[in-house]
Scaffold this motif. Structure first.
Motif, PDB file in Angstrom:
ATOM      1  N   THR A   8       0.840  -1.338   0.003  1.00  0.00           N
ATOM      2  CA  THR A   8       0.030  -0.081   0.092  1.00  0.00           C
ATOM      3  C   THR A   8       0.839   1.284  -0.067  1.00  0.00           C
ATOM      4  O   THR A   8       0.504   2.218  -0.516  1.00  0.00           O
ATOM      5  N   GLU A  63      -7.365  -2.854   2.342  1.00  0.00           N
ATOM      6  CA  GLU A  63      -6.348  -2.048   2.595  1.00  0.00           C
ATOM      7  C   GLU A  63      -5.925  -0.914   1.845  1.00  0.00           C
ATOM      8  O   GLU A  63      -6.053   0.343   2.048  1.00  0.00           O
ATOM      9  N   ASN A  67      -7.209   3.123   2.908  1.00  0.00           N
ATOM     10  CA  ASN A  67      -5.778   4.037   2.636  1.00  0.00           C
ATOM     11  C   ASN A  67      -6.080   4.908   1.562  1.00  0.00           C
ATOM     12  O   ASN A  67      -5.405   6.134   1.713  1.00  0.00           O
TER      13      ASN A  67
END
Length: 180
Positions: A8, A63, A67
């Motif tokens: 990420t 995720e 984010n």
């Protein structure tokens, strides 16, 4: 077949290049020239036939979405790359096991591997790499930018057959680890 697990932090740093990004204030690294090199890698990956590896439970995608939430001005570049890979059928979903703890789904690893990967959020990447190793006979590298945890655990995880592709200079990681 080139496959990659894209952490990420890579998606965030590449997205932070845009003036319209909502993640620029928290993306790492802070140095513009390093963000640009991460962005250049992600652009090349986006335009390539390289495949992104995701888990069949959806932890990686969740995720990313957590984010890089929807940005009404311009979708974050990392999310654009993910969608492009999915649209072009360049995404491989590998099976991982999870358990629910404190309201979150966490990837299951063997206890010896958990001792190496102490960050519960990072376990999904290792679980995906190990699953891909079984399914495809090769481990896609975990591509990371400003993530010192991978830099620290790298040697121990490489023994398991997990590969890495750091996008920042080695000195950047050394300095950050020394500051911890």
């Amino acid at each position: 077949m080139a496959m990659f697990l894209v952490d990420t932090n890579v998606m965030l740093a590449a997205s932070a290049i845009s003036d319209l990004s909502n993640v620029a204030a928290r993306a790492m690294p802070r140095e513009i020239e390093l963000r640009e090199s991460v962005y250049e890698w992600l652009v090349a990956f986006d335009l390539s036939d390289g495949r992104i590896v995701l888990d069949d439970v959806g932890l990686v995608r969740a995720e990313y979405e957590r984010n890089m939430p929807y940005n009404w001005r311009e979708q974050e570049y990392g999310m654009q790359v993910l969608q492009n890979k999915i649209d072009r059928m360049q995404a491989d979903h590998v099976p991982i096991e999870t358990f629910e703890g404190n309201g979150e789904h966490i990837a299951v690893l063997e206890p010896a591997h958990e001792a190496i990967v102490t960050d519960r959020e990072d376990r999904k990447w290792v679980a995906c790499a190990l699953a891909a190793l079984i399914l495809f006979g090769e481990s896609p590298p975990i591509v990371y930018g400003a993530e010192t945890d991978w830099y620290i655990a790298r040697a121990q995880l490489e023994v398991l057959g997990i590969c890495f592709q750091p996008l920042l200079p080695t000195d950047w990681y050394r300095v950050k680890v020394d500051q911890q």
